[in-house]
Design a protein around this motif. Structure first.
Motif, PDB file in Angstrom:
ATOM      1  N   HIS A   1      94.210  69.475 144.145  1.00 37.19           N
ATOM      2  CA  HIS A   1      94.539  70.163 142.889  1.00 37.19           C
ATOM      3  C   HIS A   1      95.872  69.672 142.328  1.00 37.19           C
ATOM      4  O   HIS A   1      95.967  69.306 141.156  1.00 37.19           O
ATOM      5  CB  HIS A   1      94.581  71.675 143.093  1.00 37.19           C
ATOM      6  CG  HIS A   1      95.164  72.413 141.936  1.00 37.19           C
ATOM      7  ND1 HIS A   1      94.475  72.639 140.766  1.00 37.19           N
ATOM      8  CD2 HIS A   1      96.395  72.943 141.751  1.00 37.19           C
ATOM      9  CE1 HIS A   1      95.252  73.281 139.913  1.00 37.19           C
ATOM     10  NE2 HIS A   1      96.422  73.481 140.491  1.00 37.19           N
TER      11      HIS A   1
ATOM     12  N   LYS B   1      91.312  67.206 136.140  1.00 38.85           N
ATOM     13  CA  LYS B   1      90.697  68.187 137.030  1.00 38.85           C
ATOM     14  C   LYS B   1      89.775  67.421 137.963  1.00 38.85           C
ATOM     15  O   LYS B   1      89.323  66.334 137.647  1.00 38.85           O
ATOM     16  CB  LYS B   1      89.884  69.213 136.240  1.00 38.85           C
ATOM     17  CG  LYS B   1      90.736  70.111 135.354  1.00 38.85           C
ATOM     18  CD  LYS B   1      89.956  71.272 134.830  1.00 38.85           C
ATOM     19  CE  LYS B   1      89.101  70.859 133.638  1.00 38.85           C
ATOM     20  NZ  LYS B   1      88.441  71.988 132.992  1.00 38.85           N
TER      21      LYS B   1
ATOM     22  N   GLU C   1      88.390  74.188 142.636  1.00 39.15           N
ATOM     23  CA  GLU C   1      88.795  75.290 141.775  1.00 39.15           C
ATOM     24  C   GLU C   1      90.236  75.116 141.314  1.00 39.15           C
ATOM     25  O   GLU C   1      91.079  74.600 142.041  1.00 39.15           O
ATOM     26  CB  GLU C   1      88.593  76.594 142.581  1.00 39.15           C
ATOM     27  CG  GLU C   1      89.651  77.609 142.475  1.00 39.15           C
ATOM     28  CD  GLU C   1      89.462  78.782 143.433  1.00 39.15           C
ATOM     29  OE1 GLU C   1      90.148  79.777 143.201  1.00 39.15           O
ATOM     30  OE2 GLU C   1      88.667  78.717 144.376  1.00 39.15           O
ATOM     31  N   SER C   2      90.505  75.517 140.067  1.00 39.20           N
ATOM     32  CA  SER C   2      91.870  75.468 139.542  1.00 39.20           C
ATOM     33  C   SER C   2      92.717  76.533 140.207  1.00 39.20           C
ATOM     34  O   SER C   2      92.254  77.630 140.477  1.00 39.20           O
ATOM     35  CB  SER C   2      91.867  75.676 138.028  1.00 39.20           C
ATOM     36  OG  SER C   2      91.271  74.575 137.392  1.00 39.20           O
TER      37      SER C   2
END
Length: 131
Positions: free
Chosen positions: A109, A118, A123-124
């Protein structure tokens, strides 16, 4: 008014080859501290064309000798396979499983965030997780 020259005869324009160019960049990746309690931001010098996958591919290539001496860790598998970009999303190389540990997810990330991209399937997270 009279102009004189120094006796050198005129010649046609002489062209040469393209001037050599080297493009050197500092690319940011994130590694895990030796204590495995946080991330460390590392800047690596990279010569060549840089795109949004460059940092991820450097991360997947593994640790440098200096990073190993510092005791840093990567919780991602080392591979020479290359990630690819689809618009602003990085797609991990075929055969590389999505990160499963907390620090591996943070590594991916934060490295992607530093590249303004991304990663598909990751997942962010809040930006404060990235030092």
């Amino acid at each position: 008014m009279t102009l004189t020259a120094c006796g050198i005869r005129p010649t046609s324009v002489l062209t040469g080859a393209e001037a050599p160019t080297v493009s050197s960049h500092s690319v940011t990746i994130y590694l895990v501290k030796p204590e495995r309690d946080g991330l460390v931001r590392r800047n690596r010098d990279y010569t060549g064309t840089v795109d949004i996958t460059t940092a991820m591919n450097l991360l997947l290539a593994g640790l440098t000798d200096e990073e190993q001496k510092l005791g840093l860790v990567s919780e991602l598998p080392t591979t020479s396979a290359k990630a690819i970009a689809v618009q602003n999303v990085i797609v991990m190389p075929q055969g590389v499983e999505p990160p499963s540990s907390k620090w591996a997810v943070f590594q991916v990330h934060c490295t992607a965030l530093a590249s303004r991209a991304k990663v598909a399937g990751v997942e962010s997270l809040p930006d404060e997780n990235c030092p």
